[in-house]
Design a protein around this motif. Structure first.
Motif, mmCIF file in Angstrom:
data_model
loop_
_atom_site.group_PDB
_atom_site.id
_atom_site.type_symbol
_atom_site.label_atom_id
_atom_site.label_comp_id
_atom_site.label_asym_id
_atom_site.label_seq_id
_atom_site.Cartn_x
_atom_site.Cartn_y
_atom_site.Cartn_z
ATOM 1 N N ALA A 99 0.826 -1.213 0.000
ATOM 2 C CA ALA A 99 0.000 0.000 0.000
ATOM 3 C C ALA A 99 0.857 1.259 0.000
ATOM 4 C CB ALA A 99 -0.934 -0.002 1.205
ATOM 5 N N PHE A 100 2.113 1.131 0.388
ATOM 6 C CA PHE A 100 3.018 2.271 0.437
ATOM 7 C C PHE A 100 4.218 2.025 -0.473
ATOM 8 C CE2 PHE A 100 0.690 2.368 4.401
ATOM 9 C CZ PHE A 100 0.328 3.705 4.489
ATOM 10 N N ALA A 101 3.952 1.552 -1.675
ATOM 11 C CA ALA A 101 5.023 1.234 -2.614
ATOM 12 C C ALA A 101 5.890 2.457 -2.866
ATOM 13 C CB ALA A 101 4.441 0.717 -3.920
ATOM 14 N N LYS A 102 7.190 2.230 -2.999
ATOM 15 C CA LYS A 102 8.127 3.317 -3.240
ATOM 16 C C LYS A 102 7.871 3.926 -4.609
ATOM 17 C CE LYS A 102 11.866 1.647 -0.340
ATOM 18 N NZ LYS A 102 13.263 1.233 -0.300
ATOM 19 N N SER A 103 8.077 5.225 -4.680
ATOM 20 C CA SER A 103 7.922 5.955 -5.930
ATOM 21 C C SER A 103 9.007 5.511 -6.905
ATOM 22 C CB SER A 103 8.052 7.448 -5.670
ATOM 23 O OG SER A 103 8.170 8.149 -6.890
ATOM 24 N N LYS A 104 8.650 5.405 -8.168
ATOM 25 C CA LYS A 104 9.627 5.061 -9.184
ATOM 26 C C LYS A 104 10.131 6.303 -9.897
ATOM 27 C CE LYS A 104 8.022 0.496 -9.691
ATOM 28 N NZ LYS A 104 7.268 -0.505 -9.925
ATOM 29 N N GLY A 105 9.757 7.474 -9.373
ATOM 30 C CA GLY A 105 10.168 8.729 -9.984
ATOM 31 C C GLY A 105 11.591 9.092 -9.642
ATOM 32 N N GLY A 106 12.039 10.158 -10.236
ATOM 33 C CA GLY A 106 13.379 10.645 -9.953
ATOM 34 C C GLY A 106 14.427 10.042 -10.857
ATOM 35 N N ARG A 107 15.617 10.507 -10.713
ATOM 36 C CA ARG A 107 16.732 10.025 -11.525
ATOM 37 C C ARG A 107 17.196 8.657 -11.039
ATOM 38 N NH1 ARG A 107 16.303 11.923 -15.661
ATOM 39 N NH2 ARG A 107 17.919 10.471 -16.175
ATOM 40 N N PRO A 108 17.548 7.789 -11.968
ATOM 41 C CA PRO A 108 18.098 6.495 -11.562
ATOM 42 C C PRO A 108 19.473 6.671 -10.930
ATOM 43 C CG PRO A 108 18.025 6.704 -13.961
ATOM 44 C CD PRO A 108 17.401 7.935 -13.396
ATOM 45 N N LYS A 109 19.838 5.744 -10.069
ATOM 46 C CA LYS A 109 21.158 5.794 -9.447
ATOM 47 C C LYS A 109 22.225 5.722 -10.525
ATOM 48 C CE LYS A 109 19.916 4.055 -4.967
ATOM 49 N NZ LYS A 109 20.243 3.246 -3.848
ATOM 50 N N GLY A 110 23.276 6.479 -10.320
ATOM 51 C CA GLY A 110 24.366 6.486 -11.290
ATOM 52 C C GLY A 110 24.133 7.447 -12.439
ATOM 53 N N SER A 111 23.027 8.193 -12.407
ATOM 54 C CA SER A 111 22.734 9.137 -13.476
ATOM 55 C C SER A 111 23.798 10.229 -13.506
ATOM 56 C CB SER A 111 21.361 9.773 -13.255
ATOM 57 O OG SER A 111 21.142 10.798 -14.189
ATOM 58 N N ASN A 112 24.142 10.653 -14.690
ATOM 59 C CA ASN A 112 25.150 11.694 -14.854
ATOM 60 C C ASN A 112 24.489 13.050 -15.050
ATOM 61 O OD1 ASN A 112 27.788 12.604 -15.001
ATOM 62 N ND2 ASN A 112 27.877 12.407 -17.221
ATOM 63 N N LYS A 113 23.256 13.214 -14.588
ATOM 64 C CA LYS A 113 22.507 14.453 -14.772
ATOM 65 C C LYS A 113 22.618 15.314 -13.519
ATOM 66 C CE LYS A 113 20.162 12.900 -18.515
ATOM 67 N NZ LYS A 113 20.028 13.486 -19.783
ATOM 68 N N GLU A 114 22.496 16.624 -13.725
ATOM 69 C CA GLU A 114 22.510 17.567 -12.617
ATOM 70 C C GLU A 114 21.338 18.514 -12.795
ATOM 71 O OE1 GLU A 114 25.338 21.052 -10.700
ATOM 72 O OE2 GLU A 114 26.218 19.547 -12.008
ATOM 73 N N GLN A 115 20.576 18.720 -11.732
ATOM 74 C CA GLN A 115 19.444 19.623 -11.798
ATOM 75 C C GLN A 115 19.947 21.061 -11.722
ATOM 76 O OE1 GLN A 115 16.349 18.818 -8.999
ATOM 77 N NE2 GLN A 115 15.235 20.678 -9.489
ATOM 78 N N VAL A 116 19.459 21.905 -12.651
ATOM 79 C CA VAL A 116 19.835 23.314 -12.674
ATOM 80 C C VAL A 116 18.596 24.160 -12.935
ATOM 81 C CG1 VAL A 116 22.190 22.891 -13.514
ATOM 82 C CG2 VAL A 116 20.354 23.305 -15.142
ATOM 83 N N ALA A 117 18.682 25.436 -12.590
ATOM 84 C CA ALA A 117 17.644 26.392 -12.960
ATOM 85 C C ALA A 117 18.156 27.117 -14.192
ATOM 86 C CB ALA A 117 17.391 27.361 -11.820
ATOM 87 N N LEU A 118 17.319 27.206 -15.214
ATOM 88 C CA LEU A 118 17.751 27.764 -16.479
ATOM 89 C C LEU A 118 16.619 28.587 -17.067
ATOM 90 C CD1 LEU A 118 19.907 27.659 -18.802
ATOM 91 C CD2 LEU A 118 18.682 25.651 -19.637
ATOM 92 N N ARG A 119 16.903 29.811 -17.490
ATOM 93 C CA ARG A 119 15.879 30.645 -18.118
ATOM 94 C C ARG A 119 15.985 30.473 -19.625
ATOM 95 N NH1 ARG A 119 13.392 33.872 -14.509
ATOM 96 N NH2 ARG A 119 14.472 34.243 -12.550
#
Length: 86
Positions: A37-57
């Motif tokens: 009933a409380f299954a973990k979310s599958k969202g977000g970046r996978p482990k080992g991802s080479n991505k970085e979150q940034v703010a960009l206009r």
């Protein structure tokens, strides 16, 4: 001075007692149907991802064109940027 929220009593969800805490078990030991009933979310970046979150206009018209092409617009922007830097 910060305004304090009023104390709310809920008969369907009473405050835990020391006995309640003593009977509690770690989530991993809870019955399978409770864990499901409380299954973990599958969202977000996978482990080992080479991505970085940034703010960009980005100019609105450019962003609208990428979004208009449907899902995956962020990936398409990344691919366009990758082509631009060679």
């Amino acid at each position: 001075m910060a305004k304090q929220s009023p104390v709310v009593f809920d008969d369907n969800n009473p405050e835990w007692t020391k006995e309640d805490f003593a009977r509690a078990v770690p989530f991993e030991q809870a019955p399978a149907h409770i864990q499901a009933a409380f299954a973990k979310s599958k969202g977000g970046r996978p482990k080992g991802s080479n991505k970085e979150q940034v703010a960009l206009r980005i100019d609105k018209d450019v962003l609208e064109k990428f979004r208009a092409a449907g899902p995956g617009w962020q990936t398409r922007i990344n691919e366009a940027l990758r082509r631009a830097v060679g």
